[in-house]
Design an enzyme around this catalytic site. Structure first.
Site, PDB file in Angstrom:
ATOM      1  N   HIS A 104      39.405  35.552  42.908  1.00 41.21           N
ATOM      2  CA  HIS A 104      39.765  35.335  44.300  1.00 41.21           C
ATOM      3  C   HIS A 104      39.375  36.536  45.142  1.00 41.21           C
ATOM      4  CE1 HIS A 104      43.222  37.305  42.346  1.00 41.21           C
ATOM      5  NE2 HIS A 104      43.390  37.940  43.489  1.00 41.21           N
ATOM      6  N   CYS A 110      53.943  43.220  41.559  1.00 43.44           N
ATOM      7  CA  CYS A 110      52.775  43.702  40.835  1.00 43.44           C
ATOM      8  C   CYS A 110      51.894  44.469  41.813  1.00 43.44           C
ATOM      9  CB  CYS A 110      52.009  42.534  40.195  1.00 43.44           C
ATOM     10  SG  CYS A 110      51.321  41.359  41.390  1.00 43.44           S
TER      11      CYS A 110
END
Length: 705
Positions: A67, A208
């Site tokens: 992505h 994250c």
């Protein structure tokens, strides 16, 4: 995710056109371009490759999610491909057979996050991924991904209610709350007798580094495990678009806290006094049931946090339980170095400009606060030098402060900065800063382990910890370790000053290898920090070391740029585009410009880069080149001693590295059949043939290892 994907953006037989992740991305991107959603195919693929180089996008369970955000995307788009043979996207459990290419326009942060977070949560549903693996029609696969339910959908109707928005995380109703699926006539007395008076309540935080996919996958995995365990769990996802804070009443009523994160948890002091399980985000994805059981056991034993910030540090969160002290030490030191580097860049370049304008005597100029002539270049040079020197003066305190921060979170900052300042006072220099940071972090960790009455917990982080830790670190630096470290620093400075001949060349070769091994990673930073530390007490030897390090750091991107220019057919279109940018990056001393090439073909690119770096580092030392500024690139050529020989050393290393990578690529695999080939020769097809079609995937809710 309505209208993000259509049947034209689905390829259920990706094996026909792709055997590598680059080829898979190109195949799916071509569908986006055909649909008018990507305006420049090669430009978009270069952006995808750059994102992939930062961190692999493979997920456990056979998932790949390449992505990026790109100026070549007209609207948020998702393309899906299925590979029976599997394609390696860097996941620990093997190749991926479900590949999702996600494209968002530049500036479309909210759209990008929405696509990824929604998809990440769906991917934790085995029914969803199982349906995608068995679907035979592209239109129905697209409908499944959009969240629609076709008439003949292979997914069975779920027993629990579904909706476009997530249902509450609560896994079991409370005693006074009826189940949605119970008949109205259920006897409340029997229901109450079958469950505890109140369920176990958990609040969780997931995060994250990118704040996108893993953040939401961990949240979904924990929620699923909570339902199975019969506990109430509310998750706060600290994603890249911010976060919605947990309700303070939920936190106050919680029986335990579960933190699954690879970056610092924001506002962690909310959880003081609660049982806490603190792990990396992947543990939240892979073994949520274990974590919940561990938290319940801690609560049963009465274990709680002793202070608002526990002893675990921000840089520890990516580490699993198996990480030993050396791994943690490296992370602590790299935390300090990473925060120090901007001061080095700003201060060093200002000093370099000052030397270029005013000559090497500019350091003797009086303070510009007392004497400044607007029309004199010497005054401007003195201004730049004094600003740069001031920034440079922060190096050791910042290094020490953020090493302590890496160990003990924010409470480590004050004693770390104090210890770093004392290191400068006692002439302990760069080494003193390293030791001061480690001492400060250790002292704060020790204080945090001391049990204190609840009434004192509020003043611990703002009064007690800064006061006691600063006093202890100051005592140790002034009276115990400061003078021995200063003596060691003086000896190191003297050794560098006397460095010559074969010893100098060997050191240059070693530093060149370190600079090019991990392309901006820990070893690269160690070599850089060693050179910068020598500038604290500049002498001919330390100036040679700085020149060698800066020269070697330019080689990898310049070599890849040269290789793509000379033998472009050995590289993909995306790599050739990256090669054009690598000319500028290498000339600017941005070693990371070679990362996309190393990520795609590490076994050939990294050894080639190291060989070129070793040649450049050794030649620079042999030529006696010197550099007074802690920065590289063409900007500092006027400050280099023996500039022509310095450039010759850089050119020699670049040619050696480029020639070696070309040779390895030609020797190891046949080149593509045309200059426009999509698959580089570095993609070795042999291992692909050994893969068997993936029919089953390990459950991501692993409870044993």
């Amino acid at each position: 995710m309505s209208e993000l994907i259509t049947a034209d953006l689905v390829d259920l037989d990706l094996d026909r056109s792709a055997a590598t992740k680059d080829a898979a991305a190109r195949s799916l991107a071509q569908r986006m371009a055909a649909a008018g959603r990507v305006t420049d195919l090669d430009g978009f693929l270069a952006d995808v490759a750059a994102r992939e180089a930062q961190m692999p996008t493979g997920l456990d369970g056979g998932i790949g999610i390449p992505h990026c955000r790109s100026a070549h995307v007209t609207e948020p788009t998702l393309a899906f491909g299925r590979s029976a043979a599997g394609i390696d996207f860097g996941a620990a459990d093997g190749p991926a057979d479900l590949i999702f290419l996600i494209a968002a326009p530049t500036g479309g942060d909210a759209d990008h996050l929405s696509i990824l977070s929604s998809l990440a949560r769906q991917l934790m549903d085995e029914t969803f991924t199982g349906a995608l693996r068995s679907e035979t029609e592209p239109a129905r696969a697209a409908a499944l991904i959009r969240g629609e339910e076709p008439a003949a959908a292979p997914r069975p109707a779920p027993a629990e209610p579904t909706a476009a928005t997530p249902e509450p995380v609560r896994a079991e109703p409370t005693a006074d709350e009826p189940r949605a699926d119970e008949p109205a006539a259920a006897e409340p007395d029997a229901a109450d007798a079958a469950r505890p008076p109140a369920p176990f309540r958990i609040v969780a935080v997931t995060s994250c580094p990118t704040g996108i996919a893993h953040t939401y996958m961990a949240a979904e995995s924990l929620e699923k495990a909570a339902r199975a365990a019969g506990v109430e769990l509310t998750v706060e996802t600290q994603g890249s678009a911010g976060f919605q804070r947990l309700d303070p009443e939920l936190v106050a009523a919680a029986d335990g806290v579960l933190l699954a994160h690879d970056v610092e948890v924001r506002d962690r002091e909310r959880f003081a006094g609660k049982p806490v399980v603190d792990v990396g985000v992947k543990a939240g994805i892979n073994r949520p049931a274990e974590l919940i059981a561990e938290l319940r056991a801690k609560a049963a034993r009465g274990e709680t946090t002793a202070a608002p910030a526990g002893p675990a540090a921000p840089m520890d969160k990516g580490a699993e339980a198996g990480d030993g002290y050396p791994a943690r030490l490296r992370k602590w030191l790299m935390t300090g170095v990473s925060y120090m580097v901007p001061f080095v860049a700003a201060g060093g370049l200002l000093i370099a400009l000052a030397f270029a304008i005013g000559g090497y005597t500019v350091d003797k100029a009086p303070s510009v606060a007392e004497h400044f002539v607007w029309a004199e270049s010497a005054s401007w040079a003195a201004l730049l030098f004094q600003i740069g020197s001031t920034a440079f003066g922060f190096l050791v305190p910042v290094l020490a402060g953020f090493i302590a921060y890496g160990m003990a979170d924010r409470p480590g900052l004050v004693p770390g900065f104090v210890g770093g300042a004392i290191a400068l006072t006692v002439n302990a220099g760069f080494l003193g800063g390293l030791i001061a940071g480690l001492l400060a972090g250790a002292v704060v960790q020790a204080i945090q382990r001391v049990g204190v009455p609840p009434v004192l917990r509020g003043i611990m982080p703002v009064v007690v910890i800064p006061l006691v830790s600063s006093a202890l670190v100051g005592f140790l630096m002034f009276l115990v370790v400061g003078k021995p470290i200063a003596a060691l620093q003086k000896a190191l400075t003297g050794w560098l000053s006397d460095l010559s001949g074969a010893n100098a060349v060997i050191l240059g070769v070693l530093l060149g290898l370190m600079m090019c091994f991990d392309l901006g990673g820990p070893l690269n930073k160690v070599a850089y920090a060693f050179a910068v530390g020598g500038l604290a007490n500049p002498n001919p030897g330390s100036l040679k070391v700085m020149a060698a390090v800066m020269a070697a750091g330019m080689v990898p991107p310049l070599a890849m740029a040269l290789a793509t220019t000379v033998r472009g057919r050995l590289f993909t279109r995306a790599e050739r585009e990256n090669g054009k940018a690598a000319w500028v990056l290498g000339a600017s001393f941005i070693t990371e410009g070679a990362i996309p090439f190393a990520a795609a073909d590490p076994l050939r690119v990294i050894p080639s880069a190291m060989a070129g770096g070793a040649v450049t580092g050794g030649l620079s030392m042999a030529f006696g080149c010197t550099l007074r500024a802690p920065h590289g690139g063409i900007f500092v050529v006027p400050l280099i001693g023996q500039p022509l020989l310095y450039l010759l050393a850089v050119a020699a290393g670049t040619v050696v590295s480029a020639a070696l990578v070309i040779l390895l690529k030609r020797f190891r695999a046949p080149s593509p059949t045309s200059p426009g080939a999509d698959v580089p020769p570095s993609a070795d097809p042999a291992p692909r043939a050994a893969h068997t079609p993936r029919t089953e995937h390990p459950h991501r809710e692993v409870t044993t290892h």
